[in-house]
Design an enzyme around this catalytic site. Structure first.
Site, short mmCIF file in Angstrom:
data_model
loop_
_atom_site.label_atom_id
_atom_site.label_comp_id
_atom_site.label_asym_id
_atom_site.label_seq_id
_atom_site.Cartn_x
_atom_site.Cartn_y
_atom_site.Cartn_z
CG HIS A 74 20.98 27.98 -23.16
ND1 HIS A 74 21.42 26.86 -22.96
CD2 HIS A 74 22.18 28.67 -23.10
CE1 HIS A 74 22.43 26.55 -23.14
NE2 HIS A 74 23.11 27.85 -23.19
CG ASP B 140 -1.61 4.77 0.39
OD1 ASP B 140 -1.66 5.73 -0.83
OD2 ASP B 140 -0.71 4.77 1.08
N GLY C 220 6.64 -3.20 0.54
CA GLY C 220 5.28 -2.80 -0.04
C GLY C 220 4.50 -2.67 1.27
P1 FAD Z 1 -2.25 7.70 5.13
O1 FAD Z 1 -1.69 8.81 5.01
O2 FAD Z 1 -1.79 6.52 5.79
O3 FAD Z 1 -3.51 8.06 6.28
C1 FAD Z 1 -4.50 7.29 6.88
C2 FAD Z 1 -4.90 7.97 8.10
O4 FAD Z 1 -6.01 7.30 8.65
C3 FAD Z 1 -3.79 7.99 9.26
O5 FAD Z 1 -3.90 9.11 9.76
C4 FAD Z 1 -4.39 6.95 10.25
O6 FAD Z 1 -4.31 7.33 11.48
C5 FAD Z 1 -5.88 6.97 10.00
N1 FAD Z 1 -6.86 5.98 10.11
C6 FAD Z 1 -6.56 4.58 9.83
N2 FAD Z 1 -7.77 3.91 10.24
C7 FAD Z 1 -8.28 4.52 11.09
C8 FAD Z 1 -9.76 4.48 11.62
N3 FAD Z 1 -10.32 3.37 11.90
N4 FAD Z 1 -10.07 5.70 12.52
C9 FAD Z 1 -9.39 6.75 12.50
N5 FAD Z 1 -8.37 7.00 11.72
C10 FAD Z 1 -7.66 6.09 10.90
N6 FAD Z 1 3.74 9.31 -1.51
C11 FAD Z 1 4.17 10.42 -2.53
O7 FAD Z 1 3.28 11.09 -3.21
N7 FAD Z 1 5.33 10.94 -2.41
C12 FAD Z 1 6.34 10.52 -1.47
O8 FAD Z 1 7.45 11.07 -1.69
C13 FAD Z 1 6.17 9.72 -0.65
N8 FAD Z 1 6.95 9.30 0.37
C14 FAD Z 1 6.69 8.09 1.10
C15 FAD Z 1 7.77 7.82 2.19
C16 FAD Z 1 7.58 6.53 2.76
C17 FAD Z 1 8.48 6.31 3.98
C18 FAD Z 1 6.07 6.05 2.99
C19 FAD Z 1 5.83 5.13 3.94
C20 FAD Z 1 5.11 6.70 2.09
C21 FAD Z 1 5.45 7.44 1.11
N9 FAD Z 1 4.61 7.74 0.40
C22 FAD Z 1 4.85 8.88 -0.81
C23 FAD Z 1 3.14 7.26 0.13
C24 FAD Z 1 1.95 8.36 0.76
O9 FAD Z 1 2.60 8.45 2.19
C25 FAD Z 1 0.70 7.60 0.74
O10 FAD Z 1 0.61 7.26 -0.63
C26 FAD Z 1 -0.19 8.62 1.35
O11 FAD Z 1 0.13 8.96 2.79
C27 FAD Z 1 -1.54 7.82 1.46
O12 FAD Z 1 -2.61 8.70 1.87
P2 FAD Z 1 -3.85 8.32 2.65
O13 FAD Z 1 -4.46 9.44 3.13
O14 FAD Z 1 -4.59 7.23 1.81
O15 FAD Z 1 -3.45 7.22 3.88
P1 NAD Z 2 7.59 -0.92 -3.43
O1 NAD Z 2 6.50 -1.92 -3.89
O2 NAD Z 2 7.94 0.19 -4.14
O3 NAD Z 2 8.88 -1.80 -3.33
C1 NAD Z 2 8.78 -3.06 -2.57
C2 NAD Z 2 9.82 -4.11 -3.11
O4 NAD Z 2 10.14 -5.19 -2.14
C3 NAD Z 2 9.76 -4.41 -4.67
O5 NAD Z 2 10.76 -4.14 -5.33
C4 NAD Z 2 9.43 -6.08 -4.38
O6 NAD Z 2 9.79 -6.90 -5.40
C5 NAD Z 2 10.19 -6.24 -3.14
N1 NAD Z 2 9.94 -7.31 -2.44
C6 NAD Z 2 8.47 -7.93 -2.13
N2 NAD Z 2 8.69 -8.92 -1.00
C7 NAD Z 2 9.79 -9.31 -1.10
C8 NAD Z 2 10.73 -10.22 -0.34
N3 NAD Z 2 10.12 -11.15 0.40
N4 NAD Z 2 12.17 -10.16 -0.07
C9 NAD Z 2 12.86 -9.20 -0.99
N5 NAD Z 2 12.07 -8.18 -1.70
C10 NAD Z 2 10.68 -8.16 -1.76
O7 NAD Z 2 7.21 -0.80 -1.93
P2 NAD Z 2 7.88 0.23 -0.64
O8 NAD Z 2 9.20 0.45 -1.07
O9 NAD Z 2 7.64 -0.65 0.58
O10 NAD Z 2 6.85 1.45 -0.84
C11 NAD Z 2 5.54 1.40 -0.60
C12 NAD Z 2 4.66 2.24 -1.23
O11 NAD Z 2 4.88 3.58 -0.76
C13 NAD Z 2 5.37 2.33 -2.73
O12 NAD Z 2 4.72 1.58 -3.71
C14 NAD Z 2 4.86 3.74 -3.05
O13 NAD Z 2 3.42 3.79 -3.52
C15 NAD Z 2 4.82 4.65 -1.72
N6 NAD Z 2 6.04 5.61 -1.67
C16 NAD Z 2 6.13 6.39 -2.73
C17 NAD Z 2 7.28 7.35 -2.56
C18 NAD Z 2 7.58 8.30 -3.55
O14 NAD Z 2 6.52 8.75 -4.39
N7 NAD Z 2 8.84 8.85 -3.78
C19 NAD Z 2 8.31 6.93 -1.60
C20 NAD Z 2 7.92 6.01 -0.68
C21 NAD Z 2 6.97 5.06 -0.71
#
Ligand code: FAD
Ligand code: NAD
Length: 472
Positions: free
Chosen positions: A451, A319, A278
């Site tokens: 279809h 986020d 998470g």
């Molecule tokens: P972020 O994208 O985290 O951007 C925050 C920005 O704020 C960053 O650029 C950071 O540098 C900047 N920042 C922070 N603090 C400061 C500060 N004090 N001053 C200046 N800049 C600062 N979501 C989906 O919907 N689909 C997906 O397929 C998906 N895949 C994911 C896969 C992975 C591996 C991960 C980790 C996340 C994924 N997510 C996905 C989640 C998605 O990336 C986030 O929900 C999204 O990026 C959130 O956008 P945000 O703008 O809130 O924050």
């Molecule tokens: P997640 O919340 O999806 O999954 C974390 C998992 O870790 C949960 O199943 C939880 O029960 C488990 N967990 C927590 N503590 C643990 C521990 N100590 N030992 C073992 N298991 C433990 O979080 P994530 O996979 O890290 O992704 C973070 C967030 O990023 C997601 O919730 C999602 O919002 C976003 N994300 C979205 C996408 C997408 O939209 N396709 C892809 C990647 C990430």
């Protein structure tokens, strides 16, 4: 000191979209971001573009092609003599996609007249933002309104120190130079199953250690059970109800100790260990306390339905606030805040935000799960249709999966649509539109679906709500 109508802090999916929309609406807008990209230069796009949605999907696509060549072509009568994998080339392709898209945002900022302030942004009274660049140089700007969009950071597990090499977070797991022979992942959530799928397809033996005793607890139970069975058949070793006690680096390996679902102590050694348990909202050094911006009990910036914080001129999106951590949710919040600043009445329907997990098949859903409806004591009908009975899925040699529709027992209104299918990410859009327009299962049942398509499974599941499915 430069004066702006709006200063956005954070240029991820939430912040950069907010900044562009503000500029489109005529506000003098700046966007502050501190991200340093892989090339060592300031980069826009935040988590989503640099180390999240886009790079993970690039690797999911590449590894899916590889897996298809290894496993599926024979069924289609195609014989491939030798299949090789060049992981550095795969990673380079991913990096080029990231570079193209992040520099694209730079271009969009120029086009729309958004000023990009590079560095860390900290709020200061009265409505100022101090931007500290990499060299420590400070520039202060004044803002009539501030939008906080600082995103989230990976959560850590106690007694599991990450070293960035062997015990890593999701970002480093997008850059492995080769498929680790033994890959451990703590957390079988969204990241766990997506990255587990990538590296599993590329040859790793993947073990997912998950604390909960249910797989993907937030997904509809029937779909989650199907997914668990399918992913297990694909080779993912999913260990539920397993409590990690500690992990440590030993040479080039990671040793993990955990208590399994029977309460037995277990120890496993991995070549790489990904921690994916998470993410937590990122308020670090933002100056929220000084400004009087309140956080909730879980550490998110507290906002109302319109993303207003406790201070009238300060908003927060993405986020860093409540709701699902999804890129599209943050972007729409950014648009809502910009348009409301311009006097429009924009709202965001948080009930109809689609989720997608990009495994193969993909899992996509919108609305409520059966478990949630039961908890609300709501009466509902269920329509279910498996892909084994869908002609297109058979033609594709992809019959694992199904569609499930939940509709109100009295009114037939759609309450939840759950899809486990290839391209579920695209198929779910039909359900989102139907639900946003207050549609019923009968509406989906009466719409003509082409279809042969996988969407016919949505049609059949809608028919099944009233027991009149035709092909089952
Ligand atoms: P972020 O994208 O985290 O951007 C925050 C920005 O704020 C960053 O650029 C950071 O540098 C900047 N920042 C922070 N603090 C400061 C500060 N004090 N001053 C200046 N800049 C600062 N979501 C989906 O919907 N689909 C997906 O397929 C998906 N895949 C994911 C896969 C992975 C591996 C991960 C980790 C996340 C994924 N997510 C996905 C989640 C998605 O990336 C986030 O929900 C999204 O990026 C959130 O956008 P945000 O703008 O809130 O924050
Ligand atoms: P997640 O919340 O999806 O999954 C974390 C998992 O870790 C949960 O199943 C939880 O029960 C488990 N967990 C927590 N503590 C643990 C521990 N100590 N030992 C073992 N298991 C433990 O979080 P994530 O996979 O890290 O992704 C973070 C967030 O990023 C997601 O919730 C999602 O919002 C976003 N994300 C979205 C996408 C997408 O939209 N396709 C892809 C990647 C990430």
């Amino acid at each position: 000191m430069e004066n702006y109508d709006v200063v956005v802090i954070g240029a991820g999916s939430a912040g950069y979209v907010a900044a562009i929309r503000c500029a489109q609406l005529g506000f003098k807008t700046a966007c502050v971001d501190q991200w340093i990209g892989k090339q060592g230069k300031p980069t826009l796009g935040g988590t989503c573009l640099n180390v999240g949605c886009i790079p993970s999907k690039a690797l999911l696509e590449s590894s899916d092609h590889y897996q298809n060549l290894l496993a599926s072509t024979q069924a289609h009568g195609i014989r491939v003599e030798k299949v090789e994998i060049d992981i550095p080339a795969m990673i380079q392709r991913k990096d080029e996609i990231v570079k193209g898209l992040t520099s694209g945002i730079e271009g969009l900022f120029k086009k729309h007249g958004v000023t990009w302030l590079q560095g860390r942004g900290t709020m200061r009274q009265p409505m100022q933002v101090v931007v500290t660049d990499n060299d420590g140089t400070e520039t202060t700007v004044k803002a009539a309104h501030i939008i906080l969009a600082t995103g989230s950071l990976p959560r850590e597990v106690p007694n599991v120190p990450m070293d960035g090499e062997v015990i890593v977070d999701s970002s480093a797991a997008l850059d492995f130079e080769e498929a680790p022979k033994r890959l451990g992942i703590i957390g079988a959530g969204v990241i766990g199953v997506e990255l587990g799928s990538v590296w599993g397809r590329l040859g790793s033996n993947v073990v997912l250690i998950e604390a909960m005793d249910r797989f993907l607890a937030f997904v509809d139970e029937k779909i989650a059970q199907e997914a668990q069975k399918t992913f297990t058949e694909q080779g993912l070793d999913i260990r539920l109800g397993s409590r990690v006690l500690s992990a440590e680096r030993k040479g080039d390996t990671a040793v993990v100790r955990y208590e399994d679902s029977q309460g037995n102590a277990q120890e496993m050694t991995f070549d790489k260990l990904i921690v994916a348990v998470g993410r937590t909202p990122n308020l670090k050094g933002l100056g929220t306390a000084e400004m009087g911006v309140q956080a909730d009990e879980r550490g998110y910036i507290q906002v109302d339905a319109f993303c207003r914080t406790s201070i009238p001129q300060i908003f927060a999106i993405g986020d860093v606030v409540r709701g699902p951590m999804l890129a599209h949710k943050g972007s729409e919040e950014g648009i809502m805040v910009a348009e409301r600043l311009a006097g429009q009445k924009t709202t965001l329907n948080y009930n109809n935000i689609p989720w997608v997990i990009y495994t193969q098949p993909e899992i996509a859903w919108v609305g409520k799960t059966e478990r949630e409806l039961k908890a609300e004591a709501r009466e509902y009908n269920v329509g279910w249709f498996p892909l084994t009975a869908n002609g297109r899925a058979r033609a594709m040699h992809a019959t694992a999966g199904s569609v499930k529709i939940l509709a109100d027992k009295q009114t037939d209104a759609l309450l939840g649509v759950h899809i486990f299918a290839p391209t579920a990410s695209e198929m779910i859009a039909e359900a989102v539109v139907a639900m946003e327009f207050g549609g019923s299962a009968e509406d989906l049942a009466r719409i003509v679906h082409a279809h042969p398509t996988l969407s016919e499974a949505v049609h059949e599941a809608a028919l099944a709500v009233s027991g009149r499915q035709l092909h089952l």
